[in-house]
Structures are given as C-alpha cells and as structure tokens.
Design an enzyme around this catalytic site. Structure first.
Site, PDB file in Angstrom:
ATOM      1  N   ASP A   1     -44.604 -10.802 -28.878  1.00  0.00           N
ATOM      2  CA  ASP A   1     -43.846 -11.039 -27.650  1.00  0.00           C
ATOM      3  C   ASP A   1     -44.774 -11.473 -26.521  1.00  0.00           C
ATOM      4  O   ASP A   1     -44.432 -12.322 -25.709  1.00  0.00           O
ATOM      5  CB  ASP A   1     -43.103  -9.769 -27.222  1.00  0.00           C
ATOM      6  CG  ASP A   1     -41.964  -9.444 -28.172  1.00  0.00           C
ATOM      7  OD1 ASP A   1     -41.814 -10.185 -29.178  1.00  0.00           O
ATOM      8  OD2 ASP A   1     -41.250  -8.464 -27.921  1.00  0.00           O
TER       9      ASP A   1
ATOM     10  N   ASP B   1     -44.500 -14.759 -24.296  1.00  0.00           N
ATOM     11  CA  ASP B   1     -44.407 -14.726 -22.830  1.00  0.00           C
ATOM     12  C   ASP B   1     -45.480 -15.602 -22.197  1.00  0.00           C
ATOM     13  O   ASP B   1     -45.251 -16.253 -21.180  1.00  0.00           O
ATOM     14  CB  ASP B   1     -44.559 -13.293 -22.317  1.00  0.00           C
ATOM     15  CG  ASP B   1     -43.354 -12.447 -22.697  1.00  0.00           C
ATOM     16  OD1 ASP B   1     -42.316 -13.043 -23.057  1.00  0.00           O
ATOM     17  OD2 ASP B   1     -43.461 -11.208 -22.656  1.00  0.00           O
TER      18      ASP B   1
ATOM     19  N   LEU C   1      -5.859 -19.377 -37.197  1.00  0.00           N
ATOM     20  CA  LEU C   1      -5.640 -19.363 -38.640  1.00  0.00           C
ATOM     21  C   LEU C   1      -4.399 -18.558 -38.977  1.00  0.00           C
ATOM     22  O   LEU C   1      -4.094 -17.571 -38.316  1.00  0.00           O
ATOM     23  CB  LEU C   1      -6.837 -18.724 -39.340  1.00  0.00           C
ATOM     24  CG  LEU C   1      -8.159 -19.479 -39.258  1.00  0.00           C
ATOM     25  CD1 LEU C   1      -9.283 -18.629 -39.813  1.00  0.00           C
ATOM     26  CD2 LEU C   1      -8.063 -20.791 -40.023  1.00  0.00           C
TER      27      LEU C   1
ATOM     28  N   LYS D   1     -15.040 -13.308 -41.532  1.00  0.00           N
ATOM     29  CA  LYS D   1     -14.313 -13.589 -40.291  1.00  0.00           C
ATOM     30  C   LYS D   1     -14.925 -12.728 -39.200  1.00  0.00           C
ATOM     31  O   LYS D   1     -14.682 -11.523 -39.127  1.00  0.00           O
ATOM     32  CB  LYS D   1     -12.823 -13.299 -40.453  1.00  0.00           C
ATOM     33  CG  LYS D   1     -12.015 -13.708 -39.237  1.00  0.00           C
ATOM     34  CD  LYS D   1     -10.537 -13.710 -39.545  1.00  0.00           C
ATOM     35  CE  LYS D   1      -9.729 -14.304 -38.408  1.00  0.00           C
ATOM     36  NZ  LYS D   1      -9.885 -13.604 -37.131  1.00  0.00           N
TER      37      LYS D   1
ATOM     38  N   ARG E   1     -11.913 -20.769 -26.330  1.00  0.00           N
ATOM     39  CA  ARG E   1     -10.803 -21.370 -27.055  1.00  0.00           C
ATOM     40  C   ARG E   1      -9.595 -21.567 -26.131  1.00  0.00           C
ATOM     41  O   ARG E   1      -8.884 -22.554 -26.230  1.00  0.00           O
ATOM     42  CB  ARG E   1     -10.413 -20.469 -28.227  1.00  0.00           C
ATOM     43  CG  ARG E   1      -9.221 -20.967 -28.971  1.00  0.00           C
ATOM     44  CD  ARG E   1      -8.964 -20.157 -30.233  1.00  0.00           C
ATOM     45  NE  ARG E   1      -7.823 -20.698 -30.917  1.00  0.00           N
ATOM     46  CZ  ARG E   1      -6.567 -20.419 -30.615  1.00  0.00           C
ATOM     47  NH1 ARG E   1      -6.314 -19.562 -29.638  1.00  0.00           N
ATOM     48  NH2 ARG E   1      -5.583 -20.967 -31.258  1.00  0.00           N
TER      49      ARG E   1
ATOM     50  N   GLU F   1     -18.495 -18.532 -33.243  1.00  0.00           N
ATOM     51  CA  GLU F   1     -18.019 -17.264 -32.704  1.00  0.00           C
ATOM     52  C   GLU F   1     -19.172 -16.560 -31.994  1.00  0.00           C
ATOM     53  O   GLU F   1     -20.253 -16.426 -32.560  1.00  0.00           O
ATOM     54  CB  GLU F   1     -17.520 -16.413 -33.885  1.00  0.00           C
ATOM     55  CG  GLU F   1     -16.683 -15.245 -33.493  1.00  0.00           C
ATOM     56  CD  GLU F   1     -15.188 -15.552 -33.494  1.00  0.00           C
ATOM     57  OE1 GLU F   1     -14.793 -16.736 -33.584  1.00  0.00           O
ATOM     58  OE2 GLU F   1     -14.425 -14.586 -33.387  1.00  0.00           O
TER      59      GLU F   1
ATOM     60  N   TYR G   1     -19.422 -22.034 -37.396  1.00  0.00           N
ATOM     61  CA  TYR G   1     -18.707 -22.121 -38.662  1.00  0.00           C
ATOM     62  C   TYR G   1     -17.916 -23.420 -38.851  1.00  0.00           C
ATOM     63  O   TYR G   1     -17.256 -23.584 -39.867  1.00  0.00           O
ATOM     64  CB  TYR G   1     -17.791 -20.919 -38.865  1.00  0.00           C
ATOM     65  CG  TYR G   1     -16.883 -20.605 -37.694  1.00  0.00           C
ATOM     66  CD1 TYR G   1     -15.898 -21.494 -37.292  1.00  0.00           C
ATOM     67  CD2 TYR G   1     -17.003 -19.400 -37.009  1.00  0.00           C
ATOM     68  CE1 TYR G   1     -15.071 -21.213 -36.230  1.00  0.00           C
ATOM     69  CE2 TYR G   1     -16.174 -19.102 -35.942  1.00  0.00           C
ATOM     70  CZ  TYR G   1     -15.215 -20.017 -35.566  1.00  0.00           C
ATOM     71  OH  TYR G   1     -14.394 -19.733 -34.513  1.00  0.00           O
TER      72      TYR G   1
ATOM     73  N   LYS H   1      -6.818 -10.754 -43.976  1.00  0.00           N
ATOM     74  CA  LYS H   1      -7.106  -9.640 -43.069  1.00  0.00           C
ATOM     75  C   LYS H   1      -7.262  -8.357 -43.867  1.00  0.00           C
ATOM     76  O   LYS H   1      -6.411  -8.040 -44.708  1.00  0.00           O
ATOM     77  CB  LYS H   1      -5.965  -9.477 -42.058  1.00  0.00           C
ATOM     78  CG  LYS H   1      -5.880 -10.597 -41.022  1.00  0.00           C
ATOM     79  CD  LYS H   1      -7.145 -10.643 -40.197  1.00  0.00           C
ATOM     80  CE  LYS H   1      -7.002 -11.054 -38.777  1.00  0.00           C
ATOM     81  NZ  LYS H   1      -6.057 -10.487 -37.911  1.00  0.00           N
TER      82      LYS H   1
ATOM     83  N   CYS I   1      12.207  15.925 -16.231  1.00  0.00           N
ATOM     84  CA  CYS I   1      11.079  14.990 -16.163  1.00  0.00           C
ATOM     85  C   CYS I   1       9.814  15.754 -15.777  1.00  0.00           C
ATOM     86  O   CYS I   1       9.812  16.477 -14.780  1.00  0.00           O
ATOM     87  CB  CYS I   1      11.363  13.904 -15.127  1.00  0.00           C
ATOM     88  SG  CYS I   1       9.925  12.875 -14.773  1.00  0.00           S
TER      89      CYS I   1
ATOM     90  N   CYS J   1      14.225   9.492 -17.391  1.00  0.00           N
ATOM     91  CA  CYS J   1      14.304  10.086 -16.069  1.00  0.00           C
ATOM     92  C   CYS J   1      14.957   9.015 -15.205  1.00  0.00           C
ATOM     93  O   CYS J   1      14.457   7.896 -15.129  1.00  0.00           O
ATOM     94  CB  CYS J   1      12.910  10.414 -15.556  1.00  0.00           C
ATOM     95  SG  CYS J   1      12.862  10.688 -13.781  1.00  0.00           S
TER      96      CYS J   1
END
Ligand code: IVH
Length: 671
Positions: free
Chosen positions: A34, A38, A84, A115, A136, A170, A222, A309, A403, A421
């Site tokens: 690093d 730098d 989709l 996904k 989107r 994404e 993708y 899914k 209530c 109520c």
C-alpha cells in the site's frame, strides 16, 4: 522538469497506478505494498499540481471530483434496461426451457450466472473513456450517477481498448464490508443500514461523491448494452469484458441443456451462504446472441433469460408477545413480537399476523416457536407454528375491545376482517397518517419517519398533515434528539414537498382504496384538485381502472366534514394542487405521430413506441396523412409504399436513432 518530461512521467504513472489498481481491486492479487502504491499516487498528484494541464479526467487522482449535486439529472438509456422474469421452481425453469426449444429445437446452451443482490447500473464508455453512468430507474430513464460511479476503484476510468460501448452490471457491497461499515456507524451514533443491498443503494444515491467514495462499493459486470463488437455469445462477451480488466463474476458456467442448469441452481442454493456477498438467485441466459435476437423481448423483459429465485430462507424463532398496531385507517392489526432473528439479509423482530381470523387460523400463541420467512424477500411473515415445541405454558392472545391508543371502542364492520378504531382523532392513526403522508411514494419528506412523527405529535406541534407546513425550525430545535441541523433539514424537506405533483398529494392523503396507481390516474385525468373534488361517481368511474369502490371512497373523502378545512390549510400553505402535463408532453417530439414497420435491430416495437411517447410523440399503427414519420426496419410491409404515396417522411433505423438521440439531448438540456 519540463512539461514534456512531466507528461511522459505522468502517463507512465497513470498506467502503473491503473495496473496496480486492477491487480488489487479486481484480481485481488496486489504485487506492491500500500505504501508503494501511495507513493506512486503522491508523485502523480505532485506532477499534476505543478502542471495542471496534465490533470486529465481519466487520471486516477480524479476519481473523486466535483462538488455535491443539488439533484441527479435524468438520463434516457440508449437501450432500455430490462428486468428479468422469475422462475420460483424447477417446473417454471423447465417451462422456460421448453419455450426456447420450441423456437430453436435441440438442447440449448445456457450461460448461468449468479444473480447479484445489488443495484443495476449502466456504464457508457466512449473511445475507451468512462463518460457516463446511470441507475436503472424505470428501465427507460435512470439517474445520472457518473460522479459516484467514478469513485468505485474496480471501475476503470479508461479501458485498455479505445472502444465505444455501453455496459451493464451490478453495484454491491460484500457482507464483511457492510458489517464493518455498520459497526463504524453504530460507534458514531449514526443509523445503520438493514442489509448490504440497501447500504449499496444508499451509498450510490448520495449527492456528494465524497460520501460515496468513503463507502466500500464493488462492481460486477454482466452484459453489454449498445455495442458493435464481433461477439457471438454471452460466454465470449464476459470473457472479453474480463480482458478489458473489468470485474466479472468468475462463478459462471456454460450449461448444456436444462438439467445442467438445474444442477447449477441447486449447487449454488447450497453454497450461497459461503459467498462473500449476497445473491438472490441464478440468472439463466441463452448463450447464443443469435438465438437471443430471435427470441426478442417483451416490453419488460427478454424472452431469452430468466431469474431462478431461491426459495425464501426460513428460520424458527419464538413469539415473545402479541401486540396490536393501530394503522392509519384505524385497523387494529395483531403483530407477533419475535425473538430477534437474522433472516434474508436483516434482523427481524416483528411480523404482522394481519387480523384475528388469520391469527386464529395460524393458531399462534404467545410463547410459541414459529417458522418465519420474508414474503417477496421483504415482509416478514409467520409461516406456521411448530406445535411439537409447545410446553403448555403458551398463552392465547385476545383481541382488545378498546383501541390501545385512544381507548375508543373497537368495531368489526360487516364484511371486514379487521377491527377498527373509528375515532378520527385517535393519536396512533394520526401519527401513522403523518408517516404515510411523508413516505417515499407520497410527499417524500426526508427525515419524517415514525420516530419524528410521534415526537411532533406528542409535542403538540402537529395534529394533521397540514400542520407540517407551519412548522418552525426554532420550535423543533429544543426537542429531544433534534439538533439544529436536523430541524433545518426537516423544515427544508417539508418546504420542498410543496412543489410535488398532485398525484403525490392525493396518495399522501391516504384516501381509502386509493393507492399510488389510482392517485396517478385521478391526477392525470382531472389535473387539479378542484376538478377532482367536483367530480361525481359517474365522472370518476368513466376513468379506465377506476371502479365504483374507489369512486365511492373518493367522493366520501371529499364530502367528509374534516376534509375541506384540511385542504384549505394545505392550500394556504402553498402546497401545489395541480398535476403537470404528463412526462414527455411538451417533449421535443410533441405533436408528431410515428408509425413503425419491419423489425428494428435495436428496439422491440414496444420499446421504440415507449421511447417516442416519452418524448411527447404519438404512435399509430397505420400510415395516414397525419403521420409525421414512418420508421422502417428490416422487411417493412406495405406501409412503406403507402408512406411514399402520401409523401410521409421515411426514416431508417439509424435516422430514427439520430432523431431520438437528438431529441433526448434536448430533453436532458431542459432539466
Ligand atoms: S442480466 C437483459 N445478469 O437482476 C437482462 N442481471 O431482474 C438484464 N442482476 O436489473 C439483466 N445479477 O439488477 C443480469 N448476472 C446478472 C445479474 C442481474 C443481478 C439483476 C439486475 C437486473 C435484475 C433483473
């Protein structure tokens, strides 16, 4: 050092830095420390300070630039960004495959990808330079978030090839980064994000790019949007993106035939928890671009891809108590108070039990062990009671007859499942109404959530929604947990909401059965609140989609004695009560009529139509004397002949794109 020398050194440094950046952020295989990195950055910064002409937009020193924005500009996508279709089971996945085989025959090659559960973005590169990026949005228009995307280190500001392409991907956050970020926020007393997706979304939608830069956002690409690259398959396309040093998810697999696809889905369903980031399913894409083109798309989604899914995660937990919640319409809803359980990306502590009938049907007792899941991955619900776990100490819950907020008697009206109520000045209802009024889809008043609404009511500052417009920062500041800044912010957010279009106000008023869509229909039809108020049943039901139930609720609302004074108070405060002309009206193509004939290479009919309509034009199916343009794709039919006869202007697809491209720029310039 002379300018020429400096120029060379700067170019070299830039190449080196980008290379190390790529190795570190994309390959995860750094070859320098690093400190060394730098050091290179500092040298480049120093050079650019000495020779400001060397400060090019693709310089790694320029990732975080620009002042905070007042708002994001809207951008029309060159090609619509589809969503989709979903498959929730093996059978639905096989149906999808059958549809494709019908069009093509034989086993299909699919490219299966994870996904990602993040935010879709579009990236525009011109001659290799990253020039624009957008969310989107609704698929046709998104928000210009270029400045924020530039801060994502995995995103190359310049590609190794000078190509012009639109890319899609994404933006996400790893679970670990999300947890570390939340821990830091907790330590500072700041509010935490509920899950990595929300954290990524919140970070990307910051108006100040400095804030975005401080958030650990990552990216996977993708898909290609608009391009003219000689690529034949999705597999090739992704390999090509990888060669461009773009981050592409390595866990993809070419699957021949649906059986292989299903095995891939099951394997990742098992393994998903081991991934460093969250996924909510598998995207299955026809590999061949040729076959993709043959299949085409509906207005919403491509026919050549589907999202499988994963089934909602289920967990068991205990019902610590059952309480009731009073909603803005007075409905009394039983709610299970749960032992906190981490479920599908956030901690769940409450689940609605909807009404006493459902409660009885599910037979949930206080103290029960229950299985919970999130319906649609969002709303927690009790699936069932684990009866075997009962010990005999569980207790039945009895719906209250009064209530819990105001003590008024509770009624179950005929034909309704809910007890209500009916006291119009019940505090709980008033607070819920404020929260609804301020919500995203309604008046979108930032900073006015349940806690603040409750506080304002308790302090007697606000009784109805119109009172919000009479709040003074000086009265708010002394309140508990209300600093000077948040008081000023709240007043500003309220002020800003005055200009909202009528449909937001209507929705915010919470008229029964009038949801976001009905509000829009009503506002667009009547244009002003006065005209809507004057409308009778007949006029209301004449609007497509508005039925007698909604119409009755609308007239009942406007005839209720408390409505007129409320609206008067809103009007006096300067709240807008009109709907501006539809989006696109007054657009650059206003007054033009388009007809399409033949197949367009870059748009489906629906998309092309939506595009010109969004710019104010009309679309017709037949060529007539009123037609302004006939757009012809491949194999146009007899319409072309007819257009020639009538002297109607004929546009090729590229003429058309030029025309709408130009029109889009005008529209963007107007904002
Ligand atoms: S392809 C034309 N691939 O899922 C197909 N989408 O509901 C466009 N997503 O908005 C999407 N991972 O945000 C594709 N590997 C992946 C994806 C992916 C996540 C998201 C994307 C899209 C949504 C579709």
């Amino acid at each position: 050092m002379k300018l020429e020398q400096a120029e060379q050194r700067a170019a070299q440094l830039r190449r080196e830095i980008e290379e190390h950046n790529y190795r570190y952020h994309v390959l995860d295989k750094p070859i320098i420390s690093d400190e060394q990195f730098d050091q290179l950055m500092r040298e480049l910064q120093e050079l650019e300070r000495q020779f400001p002409s060397l400060q090019t937009p693709d310089s790694p020193t320029q990732r975080v630039g620009g002042a905070p924005l007042a708002a994001f500009a809207t951008l029309v996508h060159k090609q619509p960004m589809y969503s989709l279709d979903n498959a929730f089971s093996e059978a639905e996945l096989r149906d999808f495959d059958s549809r494709i085989r019908k069009a093509s025959g034989g086993a299909i090659d699919y490219l299966c990808e994870l996904k990602m559960d993040g935010l879709a973005v579009s990236l525009q590169y011109e001659n290799g330079l990253f020039v624009r990026g957008a969310t989107r949005g609704d698929g046709v228009r998104g928000e210009d978030i270029t400045q924020n995307l530039r801060t994502i280190k995995q995103l190359p500001l310049r590609l190794p090839e000078a190509i012009t392409v639109e890319l899609r991907g994404e933006v996400y956050m790893t679970r670990r980064d999300f947890e570390m970020m939340n821990a830091a926020r907790r330590a500072k007393g700041e509010s935490e994000f509920v899950n990595p997706r929300n954290a990524a979304a919140g970070s990307l939608r910051q108006l100040d790019p400095q804030v975005t830069a401080s958030r650990p956002l990552k990216l996977f690409l993708y898909a290609l949007g608009e391009h003219n690259l000689p690529l034949q398959t999705q597999e090739e396309a992704l390999a090509y993106l990888e060669r461009l040093h773009l981050p592409v998810n390595p866990n993809r697999e070419l699957c021949r035939g649906i059986n292989a696809v299903w095995r891939y889905c099951l394997a990742w369903q098992e393994r998903r928890a081991k991934l460093p980031y969250e996924i909510d399913g598998i995207v299955v894409k026809v590999n061949s671009f040729e076959l993709q083109r043959t299949m085409g798309a509906t207005s919403r989604s491509p026919r050549w891809a589907i999202a499988y899914k994963f089934p909602a995660e289920e967990k068991t937990t205990r019902v610590l108590d059952i309480q009731v919640n009073v909603g803005r319409t007075g409905a009394i809803t039983p709610v299970a108070i749960l032992e906190p359980v981490f479920l599908s990306g956030s901690t769940v502590q409450r689940a609605s039990l909807h009404n006493e009938d459902i409660l009885a049907e599910k037979d949930v007792l206080i103290g029960d062990t229950v299985v919970v899941r999130k319906a649609g991955e969002v709303i927690p619900e009790v699936v069932r009671v684990v009866r075997e776990a009962r010990t005999g100490t569980e207790r039945q819950f009895v719906m209250p007859v009064r209530c819990p907020s105001c003590g008024a008697a509770v009624h179950r009206l005929p034909g309704e499942a809910a007890r209500r109520c009916l006291n119009p000045s019940c505090p709980a209802q008033l607070v819920e109404r404020l929260v609804h009024f301020a919500s995203r889809e309604a008046m979108d008043i930032e900073g006015l959530g349940p806690r603040v609404a409750e506080l304002l009511y308790r302090e007697g500052l606000v009784v109805d929604v119109a009172d919000l417009y009479y709040l003074q920062a000086s009265r708010l500041e002394p309140l508990e947990r209300m600093a000077e800044k948040s008081a000023a912010n709240l007043v500003a957010a309220v002020e800003k909401s005055k200009a909202n279009p009528l449909h937001r106000l209507l929705y915010g008023l919470g008229i029964r059965f009038v949801g976001a869509r009905a509000s829009r229909l009503l506002a667009e039809h009547f244009r002003t609140l006065d005209k809507l108020m004057a409308a009778d049943q007949e006029a209301l039901t004449a609007i497509p989609e508005i039925g007698p139930k909604i119409a009755e609720a609308v007239t009942a609302f406007f005839h209720a004695p408390e409505t007129a004074p409320l609206l008067e108070k809103l009007r006096a405060a300067g709240v807008n009560m009109a709907e501006p002309e539809a989006e696109g009206a007054g657009g650059i193509l206003q007054g033009k009529t388009f007809v399409f004939s033949g197949t367009l290479a870059n748009y489906t009919r629906d998309q092309a139509a939506a595009l010109v309509q969004s710019l104010g034009a009309k679309v017709s199916s037949a060529v007539s004397g009123k037609t302004s343009y006939l757009v012809v794709g491949e194999n146009p039919g007899s319409k072309l002949q007819r257009a020639r006869e009538l002297g109607v202007t004929v546009l090729s697809e590229s003429d058309f794109r030029e025309l709408v491209g130009e029109a889009e720029q005008h529209a963007a310039g107007d904002r």
